[in-house]
Design a protein around this motif. Structure first.
Motif, PDB file in Angstrom:
ATOM      1  N   PHE A   8       0.831  -1.202   0.000  1.00 20.78           N
ATOM      2  CA  PHE A   8       0.000   0.000   0.000  1.00 20.78           C
ATOM      3  C   PHE A   8       0.865   1.250   0.000  1.00 20.78           C
ATOM      4  N   VAL A   9       0.364   2.284  -0.685  1.00 23.25           N
ATOM      5  CA  VAL A   9       1.040   3.578  -0.762  1.00 23.25           C
ATOM      6  C   VAL A   9       0.046   4.660  -0.358  1.00 23.25           C
ATOM      7  N   ALA A  10       0.486   5.539   0.554  1.00 28.25           N
ATOM      8  CA  ALA A  10      -0.316   6.708   0.909  1.00 28.25           C
ATOM      9  C   ALA A  10       0.063   7.844  -0.032  1.00 28.25           C
ATOM     10  N   ALA A  11      -0.940   8.608  -0.431  1.00 26.20           N
ATOM     11  CA  ALA A  11      -0.714   9.767  -1.293  1.00 26.20           C
ATOM     12  C   ALA A  11      -1.280  11.006  -0.612  1.00 26.20           C
ATOM     13  N   LEU A  12      -0.418  11.975  -0.358  1.00 25.97           N
ATOM     14  CA  LEU A  12      -0.854  13.279   0.138  1.00 25.97           C
ATOM     15  C   LEU A  12      -0.865  14.206  -1.076  1.00 25.97           C
TER      16      LEU A  12
ATOM     17  N   THR B  53       2.451  16.257   8.532  1.00 30.99           N
ATOM     18  CA  THR B  53       2.171  15.894   9.922  1.00 30.99           C
ATOM     19  C   THR B  53       0.707  15.506  10.085  1.00 30.99           C
ATOM     20  N   GLU B  54      -0.185  16.274   9.486  1.00 31.47           N
ATOM     21  CA  GLU B  54      -1.604  15.953   9.580  1.00 31.47           C
ATOM     22  C   GLU B  54      -1.936  14.665   8.828  1.00 31.47           C
ATOM     23  N   ALA B  55      -1.285  14.453   7.695  1.00 33.98           N
ATOM     24  CA  ALA B  55      -1.505  13.206   6.942  1.00 33.98           C
ATOM     25  C   ALA B  55      -1.133  11.999   7.794  1.00 33.98           C
ATOM     26  N   ASP B  56      -0.022  12.079   8.516  1.00 39.14           N
ATOM     27  CA  ASP B  56       0.374  10.977   9.402  1.00 39.14           C
ATOM     28  C   ASP B  56      -0.696  10.717  10.459  1.00 39.14           C
TER      29      ASP B  56
ATOM     30  N   GLY C   2       7.544   4.122   5.373  1.00 44.35           N
ATOM     31  CA  GLY C   2       8.559   4.711   4.506  1.00 44.35           C
ATOM     32  C   GLY C   2       8.512   6.222   4.613  1.00 44.35           C
ATOM     33  N   GLU C   3       9.542   6.850   4.115  1.00 38.49           N
ATOM     34  CA  GLU C   3       9.593   8.313   4.127  1.00 38.49           C
ATOM     35  C   GLU C   3       8.652   8.882   3.074  1.00 38.49           C
ATOM     36  N   TRP C   4       8.163  10.091   3.319  1.00 34.23           N
ATOM     37  CA  TRP C   4       7.371  10.793   2.307  1.00 34.23           C
ATOM     38  C   TRP C   4       8.308  11.204   1.181  1.00 34.23           C
TER      39      TRP C   4
ATOM     40  N   ALA D  27       4.207   7.715   0.322  1.00 33.16           N
ATOM     41  CA  ALA D  27       4.935   6.939   1.322  1.00 33.16           C
ATOM     42  C   ALA D  27       4.325   5.555   1.427  1.00 33.16           C
ATOM     43  N   ASP D  28       5.170   4.559   1.650  1.00 32.01           N
ATOM     44  CA  ASP D  28       4.668   3.199   1.890  1.00 32.01           C
ATOM     45  C   ASP D  28       3.982   3.151   3.246  1.00 32.01           C
ATOM     46  N   VAL D  29       2.873   2.447   3.303  1.00 30.93           N
ATOM     47  CA  VAL D  29       2.117   2.280   4.541  1.00 30.93           C
ATOM     48  C   VAL D  29       1.687   0.817   4.677  1.00 30.93           C
TER      49      VAL D  29
END
Length: 101
Positions: free
Chosen positions: A4-8, A70-73, A85-87, A96-98
């Motif tokens: 999974f990948v998070a996208a901001l 910070t809010e995304a985290d 993973g790092e942004w 970032a990997d999640v």
């Protein structure tokens, strides 16, 4: 097991309103590359399968990216995800990997 990948998303042309949003998308191995020691390293690509629909932050797309990250985290943690993973910045988002908590 899926990756999974998070996208901001932080570009106004790519979000519904004026605020950054964060979502989670599945990814899969699309190829391999060799590292400097000759080890095979997987390369991932997003499949488009949404694991978490976009959640709007309180940070405007033209706001401070540090505040948005910070809010995304916090949003990810509250939704049951851990960033592993790092942004990494791209043209219209940070990725970032999640994994699921």
């Amino acid at each position: 097991m899926p990756n999974f990948v998070a996208a901001l998303t932080n570009v106004s042309d790519c979000v519904v309103g004026d605020y950054c949003d964060v979502s989670v998308i599945t990814s899969e191995v699309v190829g391999y590359r060799e590292d400097s020691e000759g080890n095979e390293i997987p390369e991932y690509g997003m499949t488009g399968d949404v694991a978490m629909e976009a959640i709007e932050t309180n940070v405007r797309t033209d706001g401070d990216i540090g505040d948005a990250l910070t809010e995304a985290d916090a949003i990810l943690r509250n939704a049951g995800w851990d960033r592993v993973g790092e942004w990494e910045p791209s043209q219209n988002a940070y990725y970032a990997d999640v994994r699921r908590s």
